[in-house]
Design an enzyme around this catalytic site. Sequence first.
Site: not given
Length: 486
Positions: A79, A153, A177
């Site tokens: 990420k 996210s 997330s």
Amino acid sequence: MDFFKYKAHQLHSLLKNKEVSAVEITNSVIERINAVEGSVKAYITQTSEAALEKAKAVDAKIQKGEEISPLAGIPGAIKDNICISGTKTTCASKILADFIPPYNATVMEKLGQDTVVVGKANLDEFAMGGSTENSGFHTTHNPWDLSTVPGGSSGGSAAAVAAGEAIWSLGSDTGGSIRQPAAYCGVVGLKPTYGRVSRYGLVAYASSLDQIGPITRDVTDAAFVMNAIAGYDSKDSTSIKADTPDYTKALVNNIKGLKIGIPREYFVAGMDPEVEKSIRQSIDQLVALGAEITEVSMPHTEYALSAYYLIAPAEASSNLARYDGVSYGHRVPGNDIVDMYKKTRSEAFGTEVKRRIMLGTYALSSGYYDAYYLKALKVRTLVKQDFDRAFEKVDVLVTPTAPTTAFKIGDKSNDPLAMYLQDVCTIPVNLAGVPGISIPCGFSNGMPIGLQIIGKPLDEETILRTAYTFEQNNDYHKRFAPLGEV
């Protein structure tokens, strides 16, 4: 061979037995990225050349007869709010569009030199959002239906794994997330206990809630990644000094006598009937496999969402104050320093980030601190006490991960409250700091449904055992997103 469809533990066995090379595996994943990334848009930065160099180094080790770690030579995605030295880390924000960290996050150090990273995955800007539509660069698409969101996210991390653009990935989870995008994309997502995995090198959103964790194809791979990244870190003041178990030893297909709590408050109004049906069927299956079910009440659940959307923005307001155009990051010239601050932050932050900074700054301001922020902290304590009481009676809790399956891109963009409600089942877990995992448990109109299993603090082993037992008696983890050769 379509090695991009394999799981990490399968590829590790093939590598050890010299039935395949790390370069072959990496090339398979890179070819898959080239084929589908134009449609999925899982990545912000691709690092194919560096990945192949690492793969060659792993192959050289294997040829020399050296031992390799379980994830060595197996392509992963990171990420883009986790720092990798010398690799652009943007947090999907224009304010960090050209930022290159001079150091590695602790999780990258723990993964080691043999880690093959094929790219930095897209996210909602600074991890603020639940759909990856808030990225400062582009929206990621769900591999199961390209017209829908992948969640957020960590949407890029989940979509990459689901699409075969990575074998495993790392995400971060502040209010769901990791788990929510894992549910939307039909993969496994584990949020560890707060403090179990170091946050050093994770760009902060809400420091008392953020936690790094794995997104994988199955539960075994989640245990592999946890073995690599968990453990105490002196660089992180919130890191827990506790023995780190071998999580693969929790992969036992047996839950006889396990006490499972079903919180009645998690079956919320507005839940997709197909989601509820699938969760209820999954609970029945856990009973058939030997678990004992108890309904529990967690009365403060309904207040968790409100408390979170005061605490997280308040911490974001403080954490994001450093992005001022002075030391690093994007800068817009101004007439004086205040004008420069204003222009820089106005131009480089997206709408959702600005919204949360303003909410947080308001909640922390003089005259409102006690009324909002302090009250939210008190509610957080009550939410944690709900979990403490429940875990006096049961070993794990089982709930939906999200109240619906993935929604269409654009459906909730203009309605922040509707977007926030997608996190209603995941946020309490972050407020309490306990571990939770989402695993696929069914489909509604062809879209994956996630089952959430929540455990006691530092008891990732029991949720992994529960998840593994469920998985071994189903085939959801064997299904691959029908993306085709787009």
